[in-house]
Design a protein around this motif. Structure first.
Motif, PDB file in Angstrom:
ATOM      1  N   LEU A  27      -4.812  46.046  56.046  1.00 58.82           N
ATOM      2  CA  LEU A  27      -5.405  46.804  55.741  1.00 58.82           C
ATOM      3  C   LEU A  27      -4.349  47.585  54.713  1.00 58.82           C
ATOM      4  O   LEU A  27      -4.764  47.512  53.419  1.00 58.82           O
ATOM      5  CB  LEU A  27      -6.153  48.346  56.758  1.00 58.82           C
ATOM      6  CG  LEU A  27      -6.524  48.777  55.162  1.00 58.82           C
ATOM      7  CD1 LEU A  27      -7.486  48.435  55.020  1.00 58.82           C
ATOM      8  CD2 LEU A  27      -7.309  50.503  56.125  1.00 58.82           C
ATOM      9  N   LYS A  28      -3.452  47.868  55.045  1.00 60.40           N
ATOM     10  CA  LYS A  28      -2.557  48.178  53.902  1.00 60.40           C
ATOM     11  C   LYS A  28      -1.743  46.548  53.226  1.00 60.40           C
ATOM     12  O   LYS A  28      -1.949  47.203  51.859  1.00 60.40           O
ATOM     13  CB  LYS A  28      -0.732  48.244  54.135  1.00 60.40           C
ATOM     14  CG  LYS A  28       0.083  48.927  53.789  1.00 60.40           C
ATOM     15  CD  LYS A  28       1.236  49.290  54.007  1.00 60.40           C
ATOM     16  CE  LYS A  28       2.456  50.018  53.435  1.00 60.40           C
ATOM     17  NZ  LYS A  28       3.508  50.162  53.532  1.00 60.40           N
ATOM     18  N   ASN A  29      -1.004  45.546  53.565  1.00 62.94           N
ATOM     19  CA  ASN A  29      -1.722  44.389  52.953  1.00 62.94           C
ATOM     20  C   ASN A  29      -2.410  43.908  52.463  1.00 62.94           C
ATOM     21  O   ASN A  29      -1.728  43.821  50.616  1.00 62.94           O
ATOM     22  CB  ASN A  29      -0.646  43.385  53.898  1.00 62.94           C
ATOM     23  CG  ASN A  29      -0.179  43.196  54.291  1.00 62.94           C
ATOM     24  OD1 ASN A  29       1.530  44.279  53.755  1.00 62.94           O
ATOM     25  ND2 ASN A  29       0.570  43.132  55.732  1.00 62.94           N
ATOM     26  N   ALA A  33      -2.667  43.707  48.253  1.00 52.24           N
ATOM     27  CA  ALA A  33      -2.744  42.430  47.229  1.00 52.24           C
ATOM     28  C   ALA A  33      -4.215  42.978  46.025  1.00 52.24           C
ATOM     29  O   ALA A  33      -3.809  42.242  45.092  1.00 52.24           O
ATOM     30  CB  ALA A  33      -3.211  41.785  48.804  1.00 52.24           C
ATOM     31  N   GLU A  34      -5.188  44.236  46.605  1.00 49.63           N
ATOM     32  CA  GLU A  34      -6.369  43.730  45.571  1.00 49.63           C
ATOM     33  C   GLU A  34      -5.446  44.634  44.541  1.00 49.63           C
ATOM     34  O   GLU A  34      -5.575  44.505  43.593  1.00 49.63           O
ATOM     35  CB  GLU A  34      -7.266  45.037  46.894  1.00 49.63           C
ATOM     36  CG  GLU A  34      -8.772  45.035  45.834  1.00 49.63           C
ATOM     37  CD  GLU A  34      -8.915  43.823  45.145  1.00 49.63           C
ATOM     38  OE1 GLU A  34     -10.045  43.108  44.625  1.00 49.63           O
ATOM     39  OE2 GLU A  34      -9.297  42.750  46.040  1.00 49.63           O
ATOM     40  N   ARG A  36      -3.121  44.568  42.745  1.00 50.57           N
ATOM     41  CA  ARG A  36      -1.930  43.702  42.025  1.00 50.57           C
ATOM     42  C   ARG A  36      -2.945  42.923  41.356  1.00 50.57           C
ATOM     43  O   ARG A  36      -3.004  42.753  39.800  1.00 50.57           O
ATOM     44  CB  ARG A  36      -0.974  42.929  43.321  1.00 50.57           C
ATOM     45  CG  ARG A  36      -0.316  43.639  42.949  1.00 50.57           C
ATOM     46  CD  ARG A  36       1.065  43.010  44.253  1.00 50.57           C
ATOM     47  NE  ARG A  36       0.565  42.000  45.138  1.00 50.57           N
ATOM     48  CZ  ARG A  36       0.647  42.569  45.896  1.00 50.57           C
ATOM     49  NH1 ARG A  36       1.262  43.294  46.062  1.00 50.57           N
ATOM     50  NH2 ARG A  36       0.160  41.221  47.317  1.00 50.57           N
ATOM     51  N   ARG A  37      -4.165  42.903  41.930  1.00 49.48           N
ATOM     52  CA  ARG A  37      -5.123  41.564  41.119  1.00 49.48           C
ATOM     53  C   ARG A  37      -5.979  42.318  40.708  1.00 49.48           C
ATOM     54  O   ARG A  37      -5.970  41.919  39.295  1.00 49.48           O
ATOM     55  CB  ARG A  37      -6.010  41.350  42.580  1.00 49.48           C
ATOM     56  CG  ARG A  37      -7.385  40.041  41.977  1.00 49.48           C
ATOM     57  CD  ARG A  37      -8.385  40.089  42.871  1.00 49.48           C
ATOM     58  NE  ARG A  37      -9.583  40.614  43.450  1.00 49.48           N
ATOM     59  CZ  ARG A  37     -10.575  41.614  42.565  1.00 49.48           C
ATOM     60  NH1 ARG A  37     -10.846  40.566  41.768  1.00 49.48           N
ATOM     61  NH2 ARG A  37     -11.084  42.490  43.130  1.00 49.48           N
ATOM     62  N   ARG A  38      -5.984  43.655  41.017  1.00 47.02           N
ATOM     63  CA  ARG A  38      -6.374  44.473  39.652  1.00 47.02           C
ATOM     64  C   ARG A  38      -6.119  44.593  38.648  1.00 47.02           C
ATOM     65  O   ARG A  38      -6.434  44.771  37.185  1.00 47.02           O
ATOM     66  CB  ARG A  38      -7.479  46.181  40.183  1.00 47.02           C
ATOM     67  CG  ARG A  38      -8.061  45.399  41.151  1.00 47.02           C
ATOM     68  CD  ARG A  38      -9.204  47.413  41.582  1.00 47.02           C
ATOM     69  NE  ARG A  38      -8.401  48.088  42.126  1.00 47.02           N
ATOM     70  CZ  ARG A  38      -7.086  48.093  43.377  1.00 47.02           C
ATOM     71  NH1 ARG A  38      -8.632  47.751  44.119  1.00 47.02           N
ATOM     72  NH2 ARG A  38      -6.962  48.366  43.387  1.00 47.02           N
ATOM     73  N   GLU A  39      -4.601  44.479  38.366  1.00 44.56           N
ATOM     74  CA  GLU A  39      -3.376  44.814  37.873  1.00 44.56           C
ATOM     75  C   GLU A  39      -3.554  43.416  36.882  1.00 44.56           C
ATOM     76  O   GLU A  39      -3.286  43.909  35.315  1.00 44.56           O
ATOM     77  CB  GLU A  39      -2.213  45.604  38.252  1.00 44.56           C
ATOM     78  CG  GLU A  39      -2.586  46.930  38.947  1.00 44.56           C
ATOM     79  CD  GLU A  39      -1.336  47.585  39.681  1.00 44.56           C
ATOM     80  OE1 GLU A  39       0.085  46.328  39.383  1.00 44.56           O
ATOM     81  OE2 GLU A  39      -1.228  48.083  39.775  1.00 44.56           O
ATOM     82  N   ARG A  40      -3.880  42.209  37.479  1.00 44.56           N
ATOM     83  CA  ARG A  40      -3.331  41.466  36.345  1.00 44.56           C
ATOM     84  C   ARG A  40      -4.773  41.669  35.980  1.00 44.56           C
ATOM     85  O   ARG A  40      -5.082  40.732  34.726  1.00 44.56           O
ATOM     86  CB  ARG A  40      -3.175  40.167  37.614  1.00 44.56           C
ATOM     87  CG  ARG A  40      -2.519  38.979  37.240  1.00 44.56           C
ATOM     88  CD  ARG A  40      -2.838  37.972  38.234  1.00 44.56           C
ATOM     89  NE  ARG A  40      -4.413  37.962  38.870  1.00 44.56           N
ATOM     90  CZ  ARG A  40      -4.847  37.795  39.835  1.00 44.56           C
ATOM     91  NH1 ARG A  40      -3.717  38.258  40.422  1.00 44.56           N
ATOM     92  NH2 ARG A  40      -5.499  37.431  40.266  1.00 44.56           N
ATOM     93  N   ILE A  41      -6.064  41.860  36.313  1.00 45.73           N
ATOM     94  CA  ILE A  41      -7.486  40.935  36.018  1.00 45.73           C
ATOM     95  C   ILE A  41      -7.454  42.258  34.283  1.00 45.73           C
ATOM     96  O   ILE A  41      -7.456  41.769  33.086  1.00 45.73           O
ATOM     97  CB  ILE A  41      -8.079  41.407  36.193  1.00 45.73           C
ATOM     98  CG1 ILE A  41      -8.597  40.321  37.380  1.00 45.73           C
ATOM     99  CG2 ILE A  41     -10.192  41.425  36.281  1.00 45.73           C
ATOM    100  CD1 ILE A  41      -9.900  40.186  38.775  1.00 45.73           C
TER     101      ILE A  41
END
Length: 77
Positions: A27-29, A33-34, A36-41
């Protein structure tokens, strides 16, 4: 029943404890990851917003809303 049982710290961990630990780690991983994905988008969207002027954005919205109105005019009697 009703007796106090002492457990040593070195006692073997049960399967349920391990599966709970794995689930929490997963859950933490996933959360990281989610994030980081939102930050990239959001970074990509900020770059695109910088490329489009405010006038273009306003014109885009006008055209977008006009298309919606036209489609609704055909759908609604």
């Amino acid at each position: 029943k009703g007796k106090v049982v002492k457990c040593s710290v070195t006692e073997r961990v049960g399967k349920n404890d391990i599966s709970e630990a794995k689930a929490l780690a997963a859950l933490k991983n996933h959360s990281e990851a989610e994030k980081r994905r939102r930050e990239r988008i959001n970074g990509h969207l900020a770059t695109l917003r910088g490329l489009v002027t405010s006038t273009d954005q306003k014109n885009f919205l006008k055209i977008f809303y006009l298309k919606i109105v036209i489609k609704l005019a055909y759908v609604l009697p």
